[in-house]
Design a protein around this motif. Structure first.
Motif, PDB file in Angstrom:
ATOM      1  N   ASN A  65     -13.661 -50.055 -80.432  1.00 14.59           N
ATOM      2  CA  ASN A  65     -12.941 -49.595 -81.632  1.00 14.59           C
ATOM      3  C   ASN A  65     -13.370 -48.307 -82.089  1.00 14.59           C
ATOM      4  O   ASN A  65     -13.128 -48.062 -83.306  1.00 14.59           O
ATOM      5  N   LYS A  66     -14.293 -47.636 -81.627  1.00 20.02           N
ATOM      6  CA  LYS A  66     -14.856 -46.360 -82.188  1.00 20.02           C
ATOM      7  C   LYS A  66     -14.690 -45.262 -81.444  1.00 20.02           C
ATOM      8  O   LYS A  66     -14.970 -45.300 -79.965  1.00 20.02           O
ATOM      9  N   ILE A  67     -14.629 -43.945 -81.895  1.00 17.17           N
ATOM     10  CA  ILE A  67     -14.658 -42.771 -81.198  1.00 17.17           C
ATOM     11  C   ILE A  67     -14.921 -41.601 -81.858  1.00 17.17           C
ATOM     12  O   ILE A  67     -14.874 -41.493 -83.118  1.00 17.17           O
ATOM     13  N   SER A  68     -16.009 -40.743 -81.541  1.00 18.03           N
ATOM     14  CA  SER A  68     -16.411 -39.704 -82.426  1.00 18.03           C
ATOM     15  C   SER A  68     -15.596 -38.461 -82.123  1.00 18.03           C
ATOM     16  O   SER A  68     -14.906 -38.363 -80.964  1.00 18.03           O
ATOM     17  N   PHE A  69     -15.435 -37.622 -83.303  1.00 18.12           N
ATOM     18  CA  PHE A  69     -14.584 -36.362 -83.055  1.00 18.12           C
ATOM     19  C   PHE A  69     -15.253 -35.424 -84.027  1.00 18.12           C
ATOM     20  O   PHE A  69     -15.184 -35.734 -85.391  1.00 18.12           O
ATOM     21  N   LEU A  70     -15.589 -34.445 -83.542  1.00 19.91           N
ATOM     22  CA  LEU A  70     -16.490 -33.298 -84.342  1.00 19.91           C
ATOM     23  C   LEU A  70     -17.652 -33.979 -84.942  1.00 19.91           C
ATOM     24  O   LEU A  70     -18.421 -34.710 -84.357  1.00 19.91           O
ATOM     25  N   ASP A  71     -17.748 -34.186 -86.265  1.00 21.69           N
ATOM     26  CA  ASP A  71     -18.578 -34.664 -87.219  1.00 21.69           C
ATOM     27  C   ASP A  71     -18.459 -35.863 -87.781  1.00 21.69           C
ATOM     28  O   ASP A  71     -19.090 -36.713 -88.644  1.00 21.69           O
ATOM     29  N   SER A  72     -17.385 -36.403 -87.297  1.00 24.40           N
ATOM     30  CA  SER A  72     -16.808 -37.961 -87.689  1.00 24.40           C
ATOM     31  C   SER A  72     -16.844 -38.809 -86.642  1.00 24.40           C
ATOM     32  O   SER A  72     -16.634 -38.642 -85.428  1.00 24.40           O
ATOM     33  N   LEU A  73     -17.048 -40.323 -87.200  1.00 28.42           N
ATOM     34  CA  LEU A  73     -17.048 -41.331 -86.175  1.00 28.42           C
ATOM     35  C   LEU A  73     -15.683 -42.024 -86.805  1.00 28.42           C
ATOM     36  O   LEU A  73     -15.667 -42.505 -88.097  1.00 28.42           O
ATOM     37  N   ILE A  74     -14.729 -42.228 -86.162  1.00 25.76           N
ATOM     38  CA  ILE A  74     -13.452 -42.706 -86.233  1.00 25.76           C
ATOM     39  C   ILE A  74     -13.678 -44.418 -85.764  1.00 25.76           C
ATOM     40  O   ILE A  74     -13.750 -44.544 -84.830  1.00 25.76           O
ATOM     41  N   ILE A  75     -13.427 -45.132 -86.821  1.00 26.07           N
ATOM     42  CA  ILE A  75     -13.357 -46.698 -86.359  1.00 26.07           C
ATOM     43  C   ILE A  75     -12.115 -47.293 -86.813  1.00 26.07           C
ATOM     44  O   ILE A  75     -11.681 -47.051 -87.782  1.00 26.07           O
ATOM     45  N   ARG A  76     -11.683 -47.795 -85.770  1.00 25.48           N
ATOM     46  CA  ARG A  76     -10.351 -48.587 -85.989  1.00 25.48           C
ATOM     47  C   ARG A  76     -10.517 -49.934 -86.543  1.00 25.48           C
ATOM     48  O   ARG A  76     -11.173 -50.713 -85.721  1.00 25.48           O
ATOM     49  N   LYS A  77      -9.997 -50.490 -87.613  1.00 24.35           N
ATOM     50  CA  LYS A  77     -10.066 -51.668 -88.208  1.00 24.35           C
ATOM     51  C   LYS A  77      -9.112 -52.686 -87.672  1.00 24.35           C
ATOM     52  O   LYS A  77      -8.068 -52.476 -87.162  1.00 24.35           O
ATOM     53  N   PRO A  78      -9.430 -54.056 -87.772  1.00 21.23           N
ATOM     54  CA  PRO A  78      -8.634 -55.113 -87.285  1.00 21.23           C
ATOM     55  C   PRO A  78      -7.041 -54.949 -87.719  1.00 21.23           C
ATOM     56  O   PRO A  78      -6.259 -55.249 -86.642  1.00 21.23           O
ATOM     57  N   ASP A  79      -6.874 -54.421 -89.046  1.00 25.84           N
ATOM     58  CA  ASP A  79      -5.584 -54.356 -89.397  1.00 25.84           C
ATOM     59  C   ASP A  79      -4.763 -53.209 -88.810  1.00 25.84           C
ATOM     60  O   ASP A  79      -3.578 -52.717 -89.192  1.00 25.84           O
ATOM     61  N   GLY A  80      -5.468 -52.204 -87.867  1.00 25.92           N
ATOM     62  CA  GLY A  80      -4.804 -51.342 -87.271  1.00 25.92           C
ATOM     63  C   GLY A  80      -5.296 -49.668 -88.323  1.00 25.92           C
ATOM     64  O   GLY A  80      -4.748 -48.769 -87.540  1.00 25.92           O
ATOM     65  N   SER A  81      -5.500 -50.029 -89.497  1.00 29.54           N
ATOM     66  CA  SER A  81      -5.843 -48.753 -89.940  1.00 29.54           C
ATOM     67  C   SER A  81      -7.273 -47.956 -89.639  1.00 29.54           C
ATOM     68  O   SER A  81      -7.783 -48.830 -88.867  1.00 29.54           O
ATOM     69  N   VAL A  82      -7.793 -46.970 -90.290  1.00 30.50           N
ATOM     70  CA  VAL A  82      -8.892 -46.340 -89.469  1.00 30.50           C
ATOM     71  C   VAL A  82      -9.902 -46.137 -90.759  1.00 30.50           C
ATOM     72  O   VAL A  82      -9.317 -45.744 -91.951  1.00 30.50           O
ATOM     73  N   LYS A  83     -11.001 -46.119 -90.764  1.00 32.67           N
ATOM     74  CA  LYS A  83     -11.873 -45.438 -91.780  1.00 32.67           C
ATOM     75  C   LYS A  83     -12.878 -44.381 -90.870  1.00 32.67           C
ATOM     76  O   LYS A  83     -12.926 -44.528 -89.449  1.00 32.67           O
ATOM     77  N   LEU A  84     -13.584 -43.676 -91.543  1.00 26.80           N
ATOM     78  CA  LEU A  84     -14.329 -42.591 -90.951  1.00 26.80           C
ATOM     79  C   LEU A  84     -15.749 -42.682 -91.560  1.00 26.80           C
ATOM     80  O   LEU A  84     -16.071 -42.917 -92.960  1.00 26.80           O
ATOM     81  N   LEU A  85     -16.789 -42.442 -90.818  1.00 22.51           N
ATOM     82  CA  LEU A  85     -18.178 -42.388 -91.195  1.00 22.51           C
ATOM     83  C   LEU A  85     -18.549 -40.946 -90.588  1.00 22.51           C
ATOM     84  O   LEU A  85     -18.137 -40.318 -89.695  1.00 22.51           O
ATOM     85  N   VAL A  86     -19.870 -40.619 -90.888  1.00 24.64           N
ATOM     86  CA  VAL A  86     -20.652 -39.282 -90.331  1.00 24.64           C
ATOM     87  C   VAL A  86     -21.115 -39.691 -89.078  1.00 24.64           C
ATOM     88  O   VAL A  86     -21.729 -40.671 -88.985  1.00 24.64           O
ATOM     89  N   TYR A  87     -20.651 -38.768 -88.153  1.00 26.25           N
ATOM     90  CA  TYR A  87     -20.954 -39.091 -86.752  1.00 26.25           C
ATOM     91  C   TYR A  87     -22.520 -38.272 -86.556  1.00 26.25           C
ATOM     92  O   TYR A  87     -22.550 -36.963 -86.693  1.00 26.25           O
TER      93      TYR A  87
END
Length: 201
Positions: A65-87
């Motif tokens: 449920n994770k993938i990086s794009f540029l400087d962001s780490l995109i995480i897909r949450k159980p409810d289908g929404s996403v959150k971003l972390l620094v990659y």
């Protein structure tokens, strides 16, 4: 320009079953949403759109449920929404300009400011933002940055935020006025309006 032309052509001609629901590109990095069993088919289609050309597409799938794009780490949450972390790449070492190096203090404080700004522009949840701030301060502390340097940057960022908010309030209260361009006249009208606005502050 060539890549933009190629992607528009390829996506428009993509078979319905592998047509991406989302396609966002920055330079040569692309974030796309496509059915999991169609990733290979889409990649083959993209590369067949211009077989003699120099551009070749490769892909990286979402993992756990994770993938990086540029400087962001995109995480897909159980409810289908996403959150971003620094990659950070696995090879990232947390090595920054040491505080004892022969550079100006302004430049060293700028490093703290840059990392904090980066955090604030990417991380979407408060708890993750707190964790990221701890990571930043820990890494820079190992590079000799004293506690007062972080406090000074935080203070300056808060002051700048207040000034920016005040400027926006003032700008919003002024409104705006649009006139058609007339040679020799428009700049005089603009000058009068600016003078009028400044006298009302």
């Amino acid at each position: 320009m060539y890549l933009e032309f190629l992607e528009q052509k390829a996506i428009a001609a993509a078979p319905l079953e592998c047509k991406p629901r989302l396609w966002k590109r920055y330079v040569d990095d692309v974030l796309e949403i496509v059915k999991q069993d169609q990733v290979e088919n889409l990649t083959q289609h993209l590369n067949s759109s211009d077989p003699a050309g120099p551009i070749k597409f490769t892909y990286e799938k979402e993992y756990e449920n994770k993938i990086s794009f540029l400087d962001s780490l995109i995480i897909r949450k159980p409810d289908g929404s996403v959150k971003l972390l620094v990659y950070r790449k696995p090879t990232h070492t947390d090595q920054y300009l040491h505080f004892d190096s022969h550079h100006s203090v302004h430049q060293k404080l700028g490093i703290i400011r840059t990392l904090f700004d980066h955090m604030n522009s990417i991380v979407t949840m408060d708890a993750d933002r707190n964790t990221e701030e701890v990571n930043i301060t820990s890494a820079l502390s190992r590079c000799g940055y004293p506690k007062w340097s972080f406090n000074q940057v935080r203070k300056k960022m808060k002051e700048n935020k207040k000034v920016t908010s005040k400027k926006k309030e003032n700008m919003e209260s002024k409104g705006f006025f649009v006139v058609p361009y007339v040679a020799g006249l428009s700049w005089r009208v603009s000058k009068c309006l600016r003078s009028l606005a400044s006298t009302q502050l």
